[in-house]
Design an enzyme around this catalytic site. Structure first.
Site, PDB file in Angstrom:
ATOM      1  N   GLY A  27       0.513   1.094  15.495  1.00 53.53           N
ATOM      2  CA  GLY A  27       1.728   1.014  14.447  1.00 53.53           C
ATOM      3  C   GLY A  27       1.021   0.414  13.564  1.00 53.53           C
ATOM      4  O   GLY A  27      -0.121   0.326  12.830  1.00 53.53           O
ATOM      5  N   PHE A  28       2.097   0.117  12.418  1.00 51.01           N
ATOM      6  CA  PHE A  28       1.799  -0.388  10.894  1.00 51.01           C
ATOM      7  C   PHE A  28       0.970   0.793  10.407  1.00 51.01           C
ATOM      8  O   PHE A  28       0.017   0.792   9.971  1.00 51.01           O
ATOM      9  CB  PHE A  28       1.339  -1.707  10.958  1.00 51.01           C
ATOM     10  CG  PHE A  28       1.288  -2.293   9.508  1.00 51.01           C
ATOM     11  CD1 PHE A  28       2.540  -2.792   9.197  1.00 51.01           C
ATOM     12  CD2 PHE A  28       0.529  -2.561   8.597  1.00 51.01           C
ATOM     13  CE1 PHE A  28       3.033  -3.354   8.055  1.00 51.01           C
ATOM     14  CE2 PHE A  28       0.662  -3.261   7.455  1.00 51.01           C
ATOM     15  CZ  PHE A  28       1.941  -3.746   7.072  1.00 51.01           C
ATOM     16  N   HIS A  30      -0.541   4.127   8.541  1.00 53.28           N
ATOM     17  CA  HIS A  30      -1.171   4.386   6.992  1.00 53.28           C
ATOM     18  C   HIS A  30      -1.590   5.791   7.009  1.00 53.28           C
ATOM     19  O   HIS A  30      -1.523   6.269   8.166  1.00 53.28           O
ATOM     20  CB  HIS A  30      -2.006   3.112   6.582  1.00 53.28           C
ATOM     21  CG  HIS A  30      -3.237   2.926   7.737  1.00 53.28           C
ATOM     22  ND1 HIS A  30      -4.079   4.174   7.888  1.00 53.28           N
ATOM     23  CD2 HIS A  30      -3.507   1.859   8.533  1.00 53.28           C
ATOM     24  CE1 HIS A  30      -5.048   3.732   8.893  1.00 53.28           C
ATOM     25  NE2 HIS A  30      -4.718   2.441   9.082  1.00 53.28           N
ATOM     26  N   HIS A  33      -3.832   7.138  10.144  1.00 52.68           N
ATOM     27  CA  HIS A  33      -3.222   7.235  11.108  1.00 52.68           C
ATOM     28  C   HIS A  33      -2.686   8.696  11.184  1.00 52.68           C
ATOM     29  O   HIS A  33      -2.237   9.771  12.060  1.00 52.68           O
ATOM     30  CB  HIS A  33      -1.995   6.336  11.200  1.00 52.68           C
ATOM     31  CG  HIS A  33      -2.353   4.837  12.096  1.00 52.68           C
ATOM     32  ND1 HIS A  33      -2.023   3.834  11.018  1.00 52.68           N
ATOM     33  CD2 HIS A  33      -2.989   4.400  13.012  1.00 52.68           C
ATOM     34  CE1 HIS A  33      -2.455   2.668  11.672  1.00 52.68           C
ATOM     35  NE2 HIS A  33      -3.179   2.997  12.687  1.00 52.68           N
ATOM     36  N   GLN A  57      -6.345  -6.059  24.739  1.00 49.28           N
ATOM     37  CA  GLN A  57      -7.428  -5.641  23.945  1.00 49.28           C
ATOM     38  C   GLN A  57      -7.703  -6.823  22.776  1.00 49.28           C
ATOM     39  O   GLN A  57      -8.688  -6.935  21.892  1.00 49.28           O
ATOM     40  CB  GLN A  57      -7.471  -4.371  23.347  1.00 49.28           C
ATOM     41  CG  GLN A  57      -6.576  -4.292  22.104  1.00 49.28           C
ATOM     42  CD  GLN A  57      -6.396  -2.679  21.824  1.00 49.28           C
ATOM     43  OE1 GLN A  57      -5.866  -1.908  22.594  1.00 49.28           O
ATOM     44  NE2 GLN A  57      -6.994  -2.498  20.626  1.00 49.28           N
ATOM     45  N   GLY A 143      -9.801   7.794  15.538  1.00 47.41           N
ATOM     46  CA  GLY A 143     -10.536   7.878  14.246  1.00 47.41           C
ATOM     47  C   GLY A 143     -11.965   7.289  14.186  1.00 47.41           C
ATOM     48  O   GLY A 143     -12.279   6.350  15.061  1.00 47.41           O
ATOM     49  N   SER A 181      -6.782   0.563   6.900  1.00 46.04           N
ATOM     50  CA  SER A 181      -6.723  -0.289   8.240  1.00 46.04           C
ATOM     51  C   SER A 181      -5.375  -1.119   8.171  1.00 46.04           C
ATOM     52  O   SER A 181      -4.979  -1.773   7.299  1.00 46.04           O
ATOM     53  CB  SER A 181      -8.006  -1.223   8.412  1.00 46.04           C
ATOM     54  OG  SER A 181      -7.586  -2.128   9.304  1.00 46.04           O
ATOM     55  N   ARG A 183      -5.063  -3.928   9.100  1.00 47.31           N
ATOM     56  CA  ARG A 183      -5.282  -5.250   8.712  1.00 47.31           C
ATOM     57  C   ARG A 183      -5.609  -5.399   7.110  1.00 47.31           C
ATOM     58  O   ARG A 183      -5.797  -6.782   6.891  1.00 47.31           O
ATOM     59  CB  ARG A 183      -6.689  -5.744   9.549  1.00 47.31           C
ATOM     60  CG  ARG A 183      -6.192  -5.658  11.247  1.00 47.31           C
ATOM     61  CD  ARG A 183      -7.352  -6.445  11.821  1.00 47.31           C
ATOM     62  NE  ARG A 183      -7.012  -6.799  13.264  1.00 47.31           N
ATOM     63  CZ  ARG A 183      -7.147  -6.212  14.207  1.00 47.31           C
ATOM     64  NH1 ARG A 183      -7.894  -4.894  14.160  1.00 47.31           N
ATOM     65  NH2 ARG A 183      -6.828  -6.782  15.401  1.00 47.31           N
TER      66      ARG A 183
END
Ligand code: AMP
Length: 278
Positions: A27-28, A30, A33, A57, A143, A181, A183
């Site tokens: 999720g989140f 961008h 994705h 993970q 990816g 990313s 992050r």
């Protein structure tokens, strides 16, 4: 677009579809994705995307609790792409209390990310195996950004005879070269300004390789030096490896890939670049 939360409802909805392309995510979302979703859409009858921040993970002290989440926005983006099903399972259904089985990959999963993040790839291999068994896709999309993850997944899919084709999609980058990313939002403005140096450092190694340099030590030093010149002092690793085994190779062959991991204050970023391409 249908949202399935339980495994049973997902299985039921999946049975109405033909060939499925599957994109697992945390999720989140961008553009990176979405590039996987678009590829899946072009190559299959239907697309299923999963959104699950997989606790297994993340190591102790890693960012599971603070990993960015935005389900509502993600759903809107996926609806716009024409996704058929979004699977958003609950952790308690994926890992019920009596759960004791793991998929553990040796070899390729032990270096670099595997060494820096013990248990990470066991968590990845376990969740991806479970998702493959639940979704039963014909093709699944991952990816290049997570190159070692791709190699680990291809390895256990072959080793365990899982009937799915793994497709690797090129890394999507921001205009300044930073690999997209989830992050990246956790970089402060100063770090965000420095971060494109990760790609520059990889490009430096690529350019030396293309001019004929085959000494792994020289190429790895060029990556570290470029990072330092851009005021990035802390480097987790900067390595050239074989893209299938992730073993260090010297002299470096045409298939060699440069990878790095850099910890910033609130986010650890990884990136990579195949040396012979582009
Ligand atoms: P994540 O949500 O980080 O687990 O990523 C889900 C999938 O999207 C993985 O297969 C990632 O490798 C892929 N992905 C993440 N960022 C990018 C990117 N910048 N370009 C291409 N694929 C990406």
């Amino acid at each position: 677009m249908e949202q399935c939360i339980t495994i049973e409802s997902l299985r039921h909805a999946r049975n109405t579809l033909g060939n499925v392309g599957f994109v697992p995510t945390m999720g989140f979302l961008h553009e990176g994705h979405l590039s996987l979703v678009r590829r899946a859409k072009a190559e299959n009858d239907a697309v299923i995307v999963s959104i699950f921040v997989n606790p297994a993970q993340f190591g102790p002290g890693e960012d599971f609790e603070t990993y960015p989440r935005s389900l509502e926005q993600d759903m809107a983006l996926l609806a716009k792409e024409g996704v058929d099903i979004v699977f958003t399972p609950k952790a308690g259904d994926i890992y019920p209390q009596n759960y004791v089985t793991e998929v553990s990959v040796k070899g390729v999963a032990t270096q670099l990310e595997g060494a820096s993040r013990p248990g990470h790839f066991t968590g990845v291999a376990t969740i991806v195996t479970k998702l493959f068994n639940i979704v039963q896709p014909q093709k699944a999309y991952f990816g290049q950004k997570d190159a070692q993850q791709c190699a680990v997944i291809k390895r256990f899919v072959a080793d365990l005879n899982i009937p799915v084709t793994i497709i690797t999609v090129p890394t999507w980058r921001e205009k300044d070269g930073l690999a997209s990313s989830s992050r990246n939002v956790r970089l402060n403005p100063e770090e965000r300004e420095k971060a494109p140096a990760l790609y520059k450092a990889l490009q430096r190694a690529q350019s030396l390789f293309q001019k004929g340099e085959r000494d792994r030590n020289v190429l790895e030093k060029a990556i570290r030096d470029t990072l330092k010149q851009n005021n990035i002092e802390k480097i987790d690793y900067a390595k050239i490896v074989d893209p299938l085994t992730f073993q260090e190779v010297n002299p470096v062959s045409e298939s060699g890939i440069a990878l790095l991991a850099v910890p910033f204050s609130q986010a650890r970023l990884i990136d990579n670049l195949p040396l012979a391409l582009e």
